[in-house]
Design a protein around this motif. Structure first.
Motif, PDB file in Angstrom:
ATOM      1  N   ARG A 120     109.950 118.215 -55.934  1.00  0.00           N
ATOM      2  CA  ARG A 120     110.621 117.635 -54.822  1.00  0.00           C
ATOM      3  C   ARG A 120     109.629 117.283 -53.687  1.00  0.00           C
ATOM      4  NH1 ARG A 120     112.879 119.285 -50.805  1.00  0.00           N
ATOM      5  NH2 ARG A 120     113.425 121.446 -51.614  1.00  0.00           N
ATOM      6  N   LEU A 121     109.058 118.498 -53.208  1.00  0.00           N
ATOM      7  CA  LEU A 121     108.148 118.615 -52.077  1.00  0.00           C
ATOM      8  C   LEU A 121     106.778 117.839 -52.345  1.00  0.00           C
ATOM      9  CD1 LEU A 121     108.405 122.316 -51.262  1.00  0.00           C
ATOM     10  CD2 LEU A 121     109.171 120.578 -49.837  1.00  0.00           C
ATOM     11  N   ILE A 122     106.547 117.547 -53.655  1.00  0.00           N
ATOM     12  CA  ILE A 122     105.369 116.906 -53.795  1.00  0.00           C
ATOM     13  C   ILE A 122     105.586 115.267 -53.812  1.00  0.00           C
ATOM     14  CG2 ILE A 122     103.263 116.345 -55.503  1.00  0.00           C
ATOM     15  CD1 ILE A 122     103.537 119.270 -56.469  1.00  0.00           C
ATOM     16  N   GLY A 123     106.755 115.067 -54.335  1.00  0.00           N
ATOM     17  CA  GLY A 123     107.105 113.646 -54.091  1.00  0.00           C
ATOM     18  C   GLY A 123     107.376 113.141 -52.843  1.00  0.00           C
ATOM     19  N   THR A 124     108.013 114.161 -51.988  1.00  0.00           N
ATOM     20  CA  THR A 124     108.180 114.017 -50.542  1.00  0.00           C
ATOM     21  C   THR A 124     106.502 113.571 -49.781  1.00  0.00           C
ATOM     22  OG1 THR A 124     110.208 115.376 -50.471  1.00  0.00           O
ATOM     23  CG2 THR A 124     108.946 114.856 -48.329  1.00  0.00           C
ATOM     24  N   ILE A 125     105.628 114.521 -50.089  1.00  0.00           N
ATOM     25  CA  ILE A 125     104.501 114.361 -49.490  1.00  0.00           C
ATOM     26  C   ILE A 125     103.809 113.031 -49.887  1.00  0.00           C
ATOM     27  CG2 ILE A 125     101.928 115.070 -49.673  1.00  0.00           C
ATOM     28  CD1 ILE A 125     103.156 118.091 -50.076  1.00  0.00           C
ATOM     29  N   SER A 126     104.116 112.564 -51.248  1.00  0.00           N
ATOM     30  CA  SER A 126     103.432 111.090 -51.502  1.00  0.00           C
ATOM     31  C   SER A 126     104.268 110.107 -50.741  1.00  0.00           C
ATOM     32  CB  SER A 126     103.641 111.097 -52.996  1.00  0.00           C
ATOM     33  OG  SER A 126     105.192 110.740 -53.506  1.00  0.00           O
ATOM     34  N   HIS A 127     105.513 110.322 -50.357  1.00  0.00           N
ATOM     35  CA  HIS A 127     106.240 109.384 -49.518  1.00  0.00           C
ATOM     36  C   HIS A 127     105.921 109.245 -48.289  1.00  0.00           C
ATOM     37  CE1 HIS A 127     109.266 109.622 -52.992  1.00  0.00           C
ATOM     38  NE2 HIS A 127     108.857 108.278 -53.290  1.00  0.00           N
ATOM     39  N   VAL A 128     105.873 110.545 -47.759  1.00  0.00           N
ATOM     40  CA  VAL A 128     105.240 110.584 -45.974  1.00  0.00           C
ATOM     41  C   VAL A 128     103.679 109.973 -46.089  1.00  0.00           C
ATOM     42  CG1 VAL A 128     104.780 112.322 -44.266  1.00  0.00           C
ATOM     43  CG2 VAL A 128     106.703 112.728 -45.733  1.00  0.00           C
ATOM     44  N   ALA A 129     102.874 110.383 -47.007  1.00  0.00           N
ATOM     45  CA  ALA A 129     101.798 109.874 -46.924  1.00  0.00           C
ATOM     46  C   ALA A 129     101.696 108.352 -47.132  1.00  0.00           C
ATOM     47  CB  ALA A 129     100.780 110.356 -48.267  1.00  0.00           C
ATOM     48  N   VAL A 130     102.461 107.833 -47.959  1.00  0.00           N
ATOM     49  CA  VAL A 130     102.463 106.165 -47.887  1.00  0.00           C
ATOM     50  C   VAL A 130     103.063 105.926 -46.492  1.00  0.00           C
ATOM     51  CG1 VAL A 130     103.950 104.235 -48.834  1.00  0.00           C
ATOM     52  CG2 VAL A 130     103.047 105.899 -50.129  1.00  0.00           C
ATOM     53  N   GLY A 131     104.032 106.529 -45.737  1.00  0.00           N
ATOM     54  CA  GLY A 131     104.426 106.127 -44.523  1.00  0.00           C
ATOM     55  C   GLY A 131     103.195 106.166 -43.823  1.00  0.00           C
ATOM     56  N   ALA A 132     102.417 107.229 -43.693  1.00  0.00           N
ATOM     57  CA  ALA A 132     101.221 107.457 -42.749  1.00  0.00           C
ATOM     58  C   ALA A 132     100.311 106.272 -42.856  1.00  0.00           C
ATOM     59  CB  ALA A 132     100.874 108.748 -43.145  1.00  0.00           C
ATOM     60  N   GLY A 133     100.079 105.883 -44.233  1.00  0.00           N
ATOM     61  CA  GLY A 133      99.270 104.814 -44.701  1.00  0.00           C
ATOM     62  C   GLY A 133      99.667 103.567 -43.838  1.00  0.00           C
ATOM     63  N   ILE A 134     101.054 103.263 -44.035  1.00  0.00           N
ATOM     64  CA  ILE A 134     101.486 102.101 -43.271  1.00  0.00           C
ATOM     65  C   ILE A 134     101.268 102.143 -41.889  1.00  0.00           C
ATOM     66  CG2 ILE A 134     103.766 100.833 -42.831  1.00  0.00           C
ATOM     67  CD1 ILE A 134     104.569 101.652 -45.915  1.00  0.00           C
ATOM     68  N   VAL A 135     101.440 103.228 -41.079  1.00  0.00           N
ATOM     69  CA  VAL A 135     101.368 103.410 -40.041  1.00  0.00           C
ATOM     70  C   VAL A 135      99.911 103.151 -39.526  1.00  0.00           C
ATOM     71  CG1 VAL A 135     101.299 104.916 -37.744  1.00  0.00           C
ATOM     72  CG2 VAL A 135     103.191 104.751 -39.311  1.00  0.00           C
ATOM     73  N   ALA A 136      98.828 103.611 -40.187  1.00  0.00           N
ATOM     74  CA  ALA A 136      97.472 103.581 -39.858  1.00  0.00           C
ATOM     75  C   ALA A 136      97.313 101.952 -40.283  1.00  0.00           C
ATOM     76  CB  ALA A 136      96.609 104.284 -40.929  1.00  0.00           C
ATOM     77  N   LEU A 137      97.720 101.249 -41.285  1.00  0.00           N
ATOM     78  CA  LEU A 137      97.424  99.808 -41.320  1.00  0.00           C
ATOM     79  C   LEU A 137      97.816  99.293 -40.078  1.00  0.00           C
ATOM     80  CD1 LEU A 137      98.355  99.053 -45.110  1.00  0.00           C
ATOM     81  CD2 LEU A 137      96.030  98.856 -43.929  1.00  0.00           C
ATOM     82  N   ILE A 138      99.056  99.424 -39.793  1.00  0.00           N
ATOM     83  CA  ILE A 138      99.589  98.534 -38.711  1.00  0.00           C
ATOM     84  C   ILE A 138      98.846  98.873 -37.355  1.00  0.00           C
ATOM     85  CG2 ILE A 138     101.503  98.532 -36.854  1.00  0.00           C
ATOM     86  CD1 ILE A 138     103.257  99.402 -39.235  1.00  0.00           C
ATOM     87  N   GLY A 139      98.230 100.271 -37.219  1.00  0.00           N
ATOM     88  CA  GLY A 139      97.339 100.639 -35.897  1.00  0.00           C
ATOM     89  C   GLY A 139      96.066  99.911 -36.205  1.00  0.00           C
ATOM     90  N   SER A 140      95.624 100.084 -37.343  1.00  0.00           N
ATOM     91  CA  SER A 140      94.323  99.166 -37.512  1.00  0.00           C
ATOM     92  C   SER A 140      94.233  97.901 -37.266  1.00  0.00           C
ATOM     93  CB  SER A 140      93.998  99.449 -39.106  1.00  0.00           C
ATOM     94  OG  SER A 140      92.751  99.173 -39.208  1.00  0.00           O
TER      95      SER A 140
END
Length: 175
Positions: free
Chosen positions: A105-125
């Motif tokens: 469950r924690l590894i799955g959560t990390i993958s979802h949070v990482a996607v969210g971080a990627g989206i934030v980074a794409l918006i910022g970029s």
């Protein structure tokens, strides 16, 4: 598990605690300096955290400065949360039975949070590129592609762990 692997896991645990604490300090410092630059002294935008200079964006537009600083804080916070989740994995990880529902469950959560971080980074970029076209200076490098690649790798690992957990539970039931 060999003693070498256990030593490496213990070392990684300590390193992730250090990374987690460092990212929490960075996020807190960004928040404090951002509010200081908004409400106390606008000159603080020249050095938000360790040389981060968004004063050019602030001169261009206060609203875009708020957006860009908020995205920077959000990305730093998401990275800190990922480090926290990794620390939690170390607390729940059992080398004798590595595939368990909590770790999966924690590894799955990390993958979802990482996607969210990627989206934030794409918006910022995208915002940084747009601001650069319109004359703002002092913009950031976001690393969105690297973060999204990381999210994809973690997602694949999460799927492998999910299957491993299912097999381990099935194996435990048949014994």
């Amino acid at each position: 598990m060999t003693t070498t692997n256990l030593t490496i896991l213990k070392t990684m645990n300590v390193l992730f605690w250090v990374v987690f604490i460092g990212l929490c300090i960075k996020t807190g410092a960004l928040i404090v300096s951002f509010f200081v630059s908004l409400f106390v002294n606008p000159v603080a935008a020249q050095d938000l955290y360790m040389g981060l200079d968004l004063s050019g964006v602030q001169r261009y537009s206060q609203n875009y400065y708020i957006h860009l600083a908020t995205l920077t804080i959000a990305l730093s916070g998401l990275k800190a949360y990922i480090a926290y989740l990794v620390v939690k994995i170390f607390l729940k990880f059992d080398p004798a039975k590595p595939f368990n529902p909590n770790v999966t469950r924690l590894i799955g959560t990390i993958s979802h949070v990482a996607v969210g971080a990627g989206i934030v980074a794409l918006i910022g970029s995208s915002l940084s590129k747009w601001l650069a076209k319109h004359g703002a200076e002092g913009l950031l490098s976001w690393g969105a592609n690297e973060i999204l690649f990381f999210a994809g790798v973690i997602y694949i690992i999460a799927i492998v762990f999910q299957k491993g957990t299912e097999l381990q539970i099935e194996n435990d039931l048949t014994v």
